[in-house]
Motif scaffolding. Structure first.
Motif, PDB file in Angstrom:
ATOM      1  N   MET A   1       0.865  -1.091  -0.026  1.00 21.16           N
ATOM      2  CA  MET A   1      -0.023  -0.110  -0.126  1.00 21.16           C
ATOM      3  C   MET A   1       0.983   1.268   0.128  1.00 21.16           C
ATOM      4  O   MET A   1       0.528   2.610  -0.501  1.00 21.16           O
ATOM      5  CB  MET A   1      -0.888   0.075   1.281  1.00 21.16           C
ATOM      6  CG  MET A   1      -2.169  -0.559   0.861  1.00 21.16           C
ATOM      7  SD  MET A   1      -2.914  -0.325  -0.611  1.00 21.16           S
ATOM      8  CE  MET A   1      -4.599   0.468  -0.035  1.00 21.16           C
ATOM      9  N   ARG A   2       2.249   1.218   0.523  1.00 21.29           N
ATOM     10  CA  ARG A   2       2.869   2.408   0.376  1.00 21.29           C
ATOM     11  C   ARG A   2       3.413   2.606  -0.940  1.00 21.29           C
ATOM     12  O   ARG A   2       3.785   1.836  -1.593  1.00 21.29           O
ATOM     13  CB  ARG A   2       4.203   2.180   1.456  1.00 21.29           C
ATOM     14  CG  ARG A   2       3.221   2.054   2.942  1.00 21.29           C
ATOM     15  CD  ARG A   2       4.371   2.143   4.203  1.00 21.29           C
ATOM     16  NE  ARG A   2       5.000   3.536   4.405  1.00 21.29           N
ATOM     17  CZ  ARG A   2       4.251   4.614   4.802  1.00 21.29           C
ATOM     18  NH1 ARG A   2       2.678   4.272   5.404  1.00 21.29           N
ATOM     19  NH2 ARG A   2       4.903   5.606   5.210  1.00 21.29           N
ATOM     20  N   ASN A  22       1.137   6.260   2.654  1.00 25.67           N
ATOM     21  CA  ASN A  22       0.024   5.095   2.560  1.00 25.67           C
ATOM     22  C   ASN A  22      -1.107   5.755   1.821  1.00 25.67           C
ATOM     23  O   ASN A  22      -1.885   6.639   2.505  1.00 25.67           O
ATOM     24  CB  ASN A  22      -0.383   4.454   4.000  1.00 25.67           C
ATOM     25  CG  ASN A  22      -1.186   3.524   3.959  1.00 25.67           C
ATOM     26  OD1 ASN A  22      -1.831   3.227   3.029  1.00 25.67           O
ATOM     27  ND2 ASN A  22      -1.016   2.622   4.976  1.00 25.67           N
TER      28      ASN A  22
END
Length: 49
Positions: A1-2, A22
């Motif tokens: 997700m980052r 994020n």
């Protein structure tokens, strides 16, 4: 997700910093007050694409 993002100075538009965010927690573009070595002052840096 980052995801790795680039921050550009709001005054001179130079891309000075890279950071991670994020996408799930921060879906909008980031704005941070950071030091620009070309302007030699603290300015607002915005996320670029």
């Amino acid at each position: 997700m980052r995801q790795i993002i680039t921050l550009a100075c709001g005054e001179c538009k130079r891309r000075n910093y890279t950071t991670m965010k994020n996408k799930k927690n921060d879906p909008n573009r980031l704005e941070m007050k950071k030091y620009c070595r070309w302007c030699r002052i603290h300015t607002v840096h915005k996320e670029t694409r």
